[in-house]
Write a protein that holds these residues in place. Structure first.
Motif, PDB file in Angstrom:
ATOM      1  N   ALA A 217       0.843  -1.196   0.000  1.00  0.00           N
ATOM      2  CA  ALA A 217       0.000   0.000   0.000  1.00  0.00           C
ATOM      3  C   ALA A 217       0.875   1.241   0.000  1.00  0.00           C
ATOM      4  CB  ALA A 217      -0.897  -0.012   1.238  1.00  0.00           C
ATOM      5  N   PRO A 218       0.321   2.356  -0.517  1.00  0.00           N
ATOM      6  CA  PRO A 218       1.088   3.607  -0.468  1.00  0.00           C
ATOM      7  C   PRO A 218       1.508   3.931   0.957  1.00  0.00           C
ATOM      8  CG  PRO A 218      -0.823   3.866  -1.881  1.00  0.00           C
ATOM      9  CD  PRO A 218      -0.960   2.521  -1.221  1.00  0.00           C
ATOM     10  N   GLY A 219       2.737   4.374   1.107  1.00  0.00           N
ATOM     11  CA  GLY A 219       3.261   4.698   2.430  1.00  0.00           C
ATOM     12  C   GLY A 219       4.092   3.589   3.041  1.00  0.00           C
ATOM     13  N   ASP A 220       4.024   2.394   2.451  1.00  0.00           N
ATOM     14  CA  ASP A 220       4.830   1.274   2.975  1.00  0.00           C
ATOM     15  C   ASP A 220       6.315   1.524   2.748  1.00  0.00           C
ATOM     16  OD1 ASP A 220       2.828  -0.252   3.989  1.00  0.00           O
ATOM     17  OD2 ASP A 220       2.576  -1.522   2.224  1.00  0.00           O
ATOM     18  N   LEU A 221       7.093   1.181   3.744  1.00  0.00           N
ATOM     19  CA  LEU A 221       8.543   1.323   3.625  1.00  0.00           C
ATOM     20  C   LEU A 221       9.132   0.037   3.047  1.00  0.00           C
ATOM     21  CD1 LEU A 221      11.099   3.056   4.267  1.00  0.00           C
ATOM     22  CD2 LEU A 221      11.196   1.856   6.454  1.00  0.00           C
ATOM     23  N   LEU A 222       9.981   0.194   2.032  1.00  0.00           N
ATOM     24  CA  LEU A 222      10.668  -0.957   1.449  1.00  0.00           C
ATOM     25  C   LEU A 222      12.090  -1.005   1.980  1.00  0.00           C
ATOM     26  CD1 LEU A 222       9.549  -0.595  -2.277  1.00  0.00           C
ATOM     27  CD2 LEU A 222       8.630  -2.137  -0.552  1.00  0.00           C
ATOM     28  N   ILE A 237      15.145   1.501   1.417  1.00  0.00           N
ATOM     29  CA  ILE A 237      15.243   1.766  -0.024  1.00  0.00           C
ATOM     30  C   ILE A 237      14.327   2.928  -0.408  1.00  0.00           C
ATOM     31  CG2 ILE A 237      14.861   0.839  -2.329  1.00  0.00           C
ATOM     32  CD1 ILE A 237      15.406  -1.960  -1.163  1.00  0.00           C
ATOM     33  N   GLY A 238      13.071   2.826  -0.065  1.00  0.00           N
ATOM     34  CA  GLY A 238      12.135   3.874  -0.450  1.00  0.00           C
ATOM     35  C   GLY A 238      10.754   3.623   0.115  1.00  0.00           C
ATOM     36  N   VAL A 239       9.863   4.539  -0.190  1.00  0.00           N
ATOM     37  CA  VAL A 239       8.493   4.464   0.300  1.00  0.00           C
ATOM     38  C   VAL A 239       7.562   4.305  -0.901  1.00  0.00           C
ATOM     39  CG1 VAL A 239       6.676   5.699   1.547  1.00  0.00           C
ATOM     40  CG2 VAL A 239       9.061   5.899   2.277  1.00  0.00           C
ATOM     41  N   VAL A 240       6.634   3.379  -0.806  1.00  0.00           N
ATOM     42  CA  VAL A 240       5.695   3.130  -1.902  1.00  0.00           C
ATOM     43  C   VAL A 240       4.824   4.375  -2.099  1.00  0.00           C
ATOM     44  CG1 VAL A 240       3.732   1.736  -2.668  1.00  0.00           C
ATOM     45  CG2 VAL A 240       5.662   0.652  -1.489  1.00  0.00           C
ATOM     46  N   ALA A 241       4.772   4.829  -3.356  1.00  0.00           N
ATOM     47  CA  ALA A 241       3.971   6.018  -3.655  1.00  0.00           C
ATOM     48  C   ALA A 241       2.606   5.621  -4.216  1.00  0.00           C
ATOM     49  CB  ALA A 241       4.713   6.911  -4.644  1.00  0.00           C
ATOM     50  N   THR A 242       2.621   4.868  -5.297  1.00  0.00           N
ATOM     51  CA  THR A 242       1.353   4.408  -5.888  1.00  0.00           C
ATOM     52  C   THR A 242       1.467   2.935  -6.213  1.00  0.00           C
ATOM     53  OG1 THR A 242       2.119   4.999  -8.094  1.00  0.00           O
ATOM     54  CG2 THR A 242       0.798   6.651  -6.939  1.00  0.00           C
TER      55      THR A 242
END
Lengths: 300, 173
Positions: A217-222, A237-242
């Protein structure tokens, strides 16, 4: 007659230069396929000579960037300071609660193991320049083989994964950024533990994962999964945007905002540990790829 | 001129943090194009183009030799065309720089795809290539003017003008 000879000589020179370039490409590609490359003496020497000059060339741009950045930063520093203090207090509370929860679930041993995994000597390196080609995403750092840096070593910052060292000379090294289209790293969603691969798109990142029921989901940290042994697990690594809607296709994609601001990178840390599984780095697509890491070639 | 062909890729690298790749002129390519128009000696021009390409390869994530090969080909193409079409004035330079950038993009992506198992040509989308084409086309006249001035300064002679060849054919009544 003279003109014909001149044309033949020029054609020969063109063929010679083109052939030399082609041979270099083949040799370079072969070296990459074997898990990294130490630059040849002449190209290494050229890079070593060029790095101090590059630093000099970048000085005016750096001054302009820092001045502008400081001016902008001053504008909202008071408000930001207040916000940060609030966030810090929240984080401390949250941290305390998480420690309690971890103690309760007996996972502190796991954390101790993770600390050991992270206990890798790190070398601070300055970024000398970004990619001179508009088609690739790499950086040049001012540390090389003389400092213990070798191809295949991870580059990180205090925020998260930056990339991977791809070529070294005696006093400099080239690193491929996570953004590069040739980059891919095995990742896991921190919240749901769903796994996938984060790939560079040139300007951003996408997270490719399998399964219609995957919980992303958006906002999840990878974070890095660490399975390939190139990066230790748990690096951000990054945060899920869409997230792409589930469809008939098994593979789905999510766009990711990297946690590292690659445009503002000034320093990186080289993890002075080279994975023993570097042969996995350049595995071809389509095959069994348990953990494609930065360097897994997929495109320019 | 060696200073220029060494310095331009470094300048490109120094500019990178400020301008997104799509909106950053490909200065090494434009300098090779300008050299093809202004540099009088073709042989040394070819070597300069190759050196410029190799420096780009050193400072980028490309395979060593990739840009060198493309720079040599770009120099040859620009040189040959400039001998057939007048490149005086901004418009022909803009048009040719646009075409050269598009072909260069195909070359970069094509070579990477060829040498990289599993790579694809997805980067050749209009949204990726067209901004680069536009930026390079707009920057070409300025880069040409600067390089021509530098060449003039270095060689001490007027450049950018080729000797006029007059076709001589014996008159047979």
């Amino acid at each position: 007659m003279t003109e014909i000879r001149s044309r033949v000589l020029l054609a020969g020179l063109t063929a010679l230069l083109a052939g030399f370039a082609l041979v270099n490409m083949v040799v370079d590609r072969r070296a990459l396929a074997q898990g990294g490359r130490e630059l040849s003496w002449w190209s290494g020497l050229a890079l070593d000579v060029a790095v101090p000059i590059q630093k000099f060339v970048a000085i005016p741009f750096e001054i302009a960037r820092v001045s502008w950045g400081e001016y902008i930063a001053l504008q909202g520093v008071r408000r930001e300071n207040g916000d940060l203090r609030g966030k810090l207090a929240e984080s401390e509370d949250e941290n305390l609660q998480l420690r309690e929860a971890l103690l309760a679930s007996g996972r502190l041993d796991r954390i101790a193991e993770m600390r050991e995994e992270f206990d890798v000597p790190m070398l601070r390196a300055n970024l000398v320049g970004l990619d001179a080609s508009t088609w690739f995403r790499s950086v040049l750092i001012d540390r090389g083989r003389n400092h213990g840096v070798h191809s295949g070593m991870p580059l990180i910052s205090e925020l998260g994964v930056v990339g991977l060292v791809t070529a070294t000379s005696r006093n400099a090294a080239k690193g491929m950024l996570l953004l590069d289209r040739q980059s891919a790293v095995s990742a896991v969603v921190q919240r749901s533990r769903d796994r996938g691969v984060v790939r560079g798109t040139g300007d951003g990142l996408v997270f490719e994962f399998v399964g219609r029921d995957a919980d992303v989901a958006p906002g999840d940290l990878l974070i890095t999964s660490g399975l390939g042994g190139v990066f230790p697990k748990g690096l951000r690594i990054g945060v899920v945007a869409t997230v792409e809607e589930a469809s008939a296709q098994l593979q789905r994609e999510a766009t990711v905002d990297p946690v590292v601001d690659f445009g503002r990178l000034e320093q990186v840390f080289v993890m002075l540990r080279r994975s023993s599984t570097m042969d996995l780095l350049y595995a071809t697509e389509g095959g069994d790829q348990p953990d494609p890491a930065p360097g897994a070639k997929s495109g320019p | 001129m060696l200073v220029i062909v060494f310095g331009v890729p470094m300048l490109e690298g120094a500019l990178a943090p400020f301008l997104p790749a799509a909106f950053r002129p490909d200065l090494p390519l434009l300098v090779v194009f300008a050299l093809a128009l202004a540099w009088r000696n073709t042989a040394t021009g070819l070597v300069l183009a190759a050196v410029c390409g190799f420096v780009v390869d050193l400072f980028s994530g490309a395979l060593l030799g990739q840009h060198a090969l493309l720079s040599v080909l770009a120099f040859v193409a620009s040189r040959v065309l400039s001998q057939r079409v007048s490149m005086i004035g901004a418009l022909p330079q803009i048009v040719f720089a646009a075409g050269l950038t598009a072909v260069h993009a195909i070359g970069v992506v094509g070579l990477t795809t060829f040498f990289t198992p599993g790579a694809d040509l997805a980067l050749l989308r209009p949204g990726v290539v067209l901004p680069r084409v536009a930026v390079n086309a707009l920057a070409a006249p300025a880069v040409n003017a600067i390089v021509a001035t530098l060449v003039t300064w270095v060689s001490g002679e007027e450049t950018g003008r080729r000797p006029l060849r007059i076709a001589t054919r014996s008159y047979v009544p």
